[in-house]
Design a protein around this motif. Structure first.
Motif, PDB file in Angstrom:
ATOM      1  N   ARG A   1      16.353 -11.549 -14.513  1.00 26.34           N
ATOM      2  CA  ARG A   1      16.198 -10.237 -14.342  1.00 26.34           C
ATOM      3  C   ARG A   1      15.057  -9.507 -14.764  1.00 26.34           C
ATOM      4  NH1 ARG A   1      21.412 -11.083 -15.593  1.00 26.34           N
ATOM      5  NH2 ARG A   1      21.260 -10.487 -17.666  1.00 26.34           N
ATOM      6  N   ASP A   2      14.342  -9.872 -15.991  1.00 30.16           N
ATOM      7  CA  ASP A   2      13.085  -9.271 -16.574  1.00 30.16           C
ATOM      8  C   ASP A   2      11.968  -9.674 -15.667  1.00 30.16           C
ATOM      9  OD1 ASP A   2      14.322  -8.545 -18.803  1.00 30.16           O
ATOM     10  OD2 ASP A   2      13.919 -10.152 -19.943  1.00 30.16           O
ATOM     11  N   ILE A   3      11.647 -10.960 -15.136  1.00 30.29           N
ATOM     12  CA  ILE A   3      10.626 -11.135 -14.244  1.00 30.29           C
ATOM     13  C   ILE A   3      10.825 -10.423 -12.744  1.00 30.29           C
ATOM     14  CG2 ILE A   3      11.566 -13.283 -12.977  1.00 30.29           C
ATOM     15  CD1 ILE A   3       8.479 -14.301 -13.594  1.00 30.29           C
ATOM     16  N   CYS A   4      11.910 -10.264 -12.352  1.00 28.72           N
ATOM     17  CA  CYS A   4      11.884  -9.516 -11.232  1.00 28.72           C
ATOM     18  C   CYS A   4      11.787  -7.953 -11.293  1.00 28.72           C
ATOM     19  CB  CYS A   4      13.374  -9.692 -10.588  1.00 28.72           C
ATOM     20  SG  CYS A   4      13.665 -11.199 -10.113  1.00 28.72           S
ATOM     21  N   ASN A   5      12.100  -7.293 -12.293  1.00 32.26           N
ATOM     22  CA  ASN A   5      11.708  -6.211 -12.911  1.00 32.26           C
ATOM     23  C   ASN A   5      10.299  -6.131 -12.829  1.00 32.26           C
ATOM     24  OD1 ASN A   5      12.513  -3.188 -13.442  1.00 32.26           O
ATOM     25  ND2 ASN A   5      11.659  -3.961 -15.574  1.00 32.26           N
ATOM     26  N   CYS A   6       9.706  -6.955 -13.714  1.00 32.24           N
ATOM     27  CA  CYS A   6       8.180  -6.917 -13.798  1.00 32.24           C
ATOM     28  C   CYS A   6       7.467  -7.055 -12.517  1.00 32.24           C
ATOM     29  CB  CYS A   6       7.837  -8.116 -14.682  1.00 32.24           C
ATOM     30  SG  CYS A   6       6.062  -8.535 -14.538  1.00 32.24           S
ATOM     31  N   LEU A   7       7.908  -7.653 -11.615  1.00 33.78           N
ATOM     32  CA  LEU A   7       7.418  -7.863 -10.176  1.00 33.78           C
ATOM     33  C   LEU A   7       7.568  -6.780  -9.333  1.00 33.78           C
ATOM     34  CD1 LEU A   7       8.324 -11.753  -9.425  1.00 33.78           C
ATOM     35  CD2 LEU A   7       6.152 -10.723 -10.135  1.00 33.78           C
ATOM     36  N   ARG A   8       8.853  -6.006  -9.511  1.00 34.27           N
ATOM     37  CA  ARG A   8       8.906  -4.494  -8.660  1.00 34.27           C
ATOM     38  C   ARG A   8       8.208  -3.541  -9.320  1.00 34.27           C
ATOM     39  NH1 ARG A   8      14.279  -6.309  -8.536  1.00 34.27           N
ATOM     40  NH2 ARG A   8      14.906  -5.399 -10.627  1.00 34.27           N
ATOM     41  N   VAL A   9       8.244  -3.537 -10.701  1.00 37.46           N
ATOM     42  CA  VAL A   9       7.108  -2.516 -11.124  1.00 37.46           C
ATOM     43  C   VAL A   9       5.609  -2.678 -10.925  1.00 37.46           C
ATOM     44  CG1 VAL A   9       6.535  -1.382 -13.126  1.00 37.46           C
ATOM     45  CG2 VAL A   9       8.925  -1.878 -12.756  1.00 37.46           C
ATOM     46  N   ALA A  10       5.235  -3.688 -11.236  1.00 33.79           N
ATOM     47  CA  ALA A  10       4.018  -4.321 -11.030  1.00 33.79           C
ATOM     48  C   ALA A  10       3.355  -4.274  -9.643  1.00 33.79           C
ATOM     49  CB  ALA A  10       3.619  -5.495 -11.724  1.00 33.79           C
ATOM     50  N   GLY A  11       4.469  -4.663  -8.721  1.00 37.63           N
ATOM     51  CA  GLY A  11       4.082  -4.785  -7.406  1.00 37.63           C
ATOM     52  C   GLY A  11       3.810  -3.483  -6.658  1.00 37.63           C
ATOM     53  N   SER A  12       4.375  -2.414  -7.007  1.00 34.99           N
ATOM     54  CA  SER A  12       4.450  -1.081  -6.583  1.00 34.99           C
ATOM     55  C   SER A  12       3.183  -0.458  -7.146  1.00 34.99           C
ATOM     56  CB  SER A  12       5.592  -0.243  -7.108  1.00 34.99           C
ATOM     57  OG  SER A  12       5.595   0.968  -6.784  1.00 34.99           O
ATOM     58  N   ASN A  13       2.895  -0.568  -8.824  1.00 36.73           N
ATOM     59  CA  ASN A  13       1.704   0.050  -9.179  1.00 36.73           C
ATOM     60  C   ASN A  13       0.461  -0.719  -8.811  1.00 36.73           C
ATOM     61  OD1 ASN A  13       3.390   1.624 -10.800  1.00 36.73           O
ATOM     62  ND2 ASN A  13       3.552   0.517 -12.452  1.00 36.73           N
ATOM     63  N   LEU A  14       0.505  -1.913  -8.619  1.00 38.32           N
ATOM     64  CA  LEU A  14      -0.818  -2.735  -8.386  1.00 38.32           C
ATOM     65  C   LEU A  14      -0.997  -2.905  -7.037  1.00 38.32           C
ATOM     66  CD1 LEU A  14      -0.664  -5.132 -11.139  1.00 38.32           C
ATOM     67  CD2 LEU A  14      -1.957  -2.796 -11.206  1.00 38.32           C
ATOM     68  N   HIS A  15       0.008  -2.353  -6.068  1.00 39.22           N
ATOM     69  CA  HIS A  15      -0.166  -2.541  -4.781  1.00 39.22           C
ATOM     70  C   HIS A  15      -0.294  -3.770  -3.868  1.00 39.22           C
ATOM     71  CE1 HIS A  15      -1.148   1.940  -4.798  1.00 39.22           C
ATOM     72  NE2 HIS A  15      -2.311   1.570  -5.784  1.00 39.22           N
ATOM     73  N   PHE A  16       0.895  -4.712  -4.553  1.00 42.22           N
ATOM     74  CA  PHE A  16       1.133  -6.038  -4.136  1.00 42.22           C
ATOM     75  C   PHE A  16       1.870  -6.038  -2.784  1.00 42.22           C
ATOM     76  CE2 PHE A  16       1.324  -8.015  -8.685  1.00 42.22           C
ATOM     77  CZ  PHE A  16      -0.078  -7.868  -8.615  1.00 42.22           C
ATOM     78  N   HIS A  17       1.624  -7.020  -1.759  1.00 40.81           N
ATOM     79  CA  HIS A  17       2.244  -7.003  -0.696  1.00 40.81           C
ATOM     80  C   HIS A  17       3.790  -7.493  -0.909  1.00 40.81           C
ATOM     81  CE1 HIS A  17      -0.781  -5.703   2.439  1.00 40.81           C
ATOM     82  NE2 HIS A  17      -1.473  -5.873   1.372  1.00 40.81           N
ATOM     83  N   PRO A  18       4.872  -7.034  -0.583  1.00 37.15           N
ATOM     84  CA  PRO A  18       6.080  -7.671  -0.932  1.00 37.15           C
ATOM     85  C   PRO A  18       5.931  -9.151  -0.282  1.00 37.15           C
ATOM     86  CG  PRO A  18       6.417  -5.422  -0.252  1.00 37.15           C
ATOM     87  CD  PRO A  18       4.924  -5.606  -0.094  1.00 37.15           C
TER      88      PRO A  18
END
Length: 120
Positions: A78-95
């Protein structure tokens, strides 16, 4: 003589481009405590600047995912998924790049990366 100048300028542009596009630890959200290597080393891949993740990226991702899967009761996942969702959005990662990262790095997961990135 002109070829040396062109080569020098080309090298400067390449090095500058890498320095600018590699994520610094300061850009990584606090929700990603312990996952800095994954996000920093995989930044170029996740923002779609390179076709394949580097070995540093894959090593960082492998360490982060193993650590997450080792935490009891699924909290690490849950923690890593939350990290990836927040970071992905903030850092403009491609899903799609986030979803394909474990496959590209040959990492076996005990959870769905697609659900991890898109959320419940």
């Amino acid at each position: 003589m002109g070829e040396k100048k062109v080569f020098g300028v080309l090298m400067f542009v390449m090095v500058y481009g890498l320095a600018v596009t590699r994520l610094s630890y300061g850009q990584i959200p606090a929700t990603c405590n312990g996952d800095e290597k994954l996000l920093s080393y995989c930044g170029l891949y996740l923002i779609n600047n390179v076709a394949n993740p580097s070995s540093d990226c894959c090593n960082g991702a492998s360490d982060a995912f193993k650590r997450a899967m080792a935490v009891p009761n699924g909290q690490g996942i849950r923690d890593i998924c939350n990290c990836l969702r927040v970071a992905g959005s903030n850092l403009h990662f491609h899903p799609d790049k986030l979803v394909s990262l474990p496959i590209a790095c040959h990492i076996q997961l005990s959870f769905s990366m697609e659900l991890c990135v898109s959320g419940p």
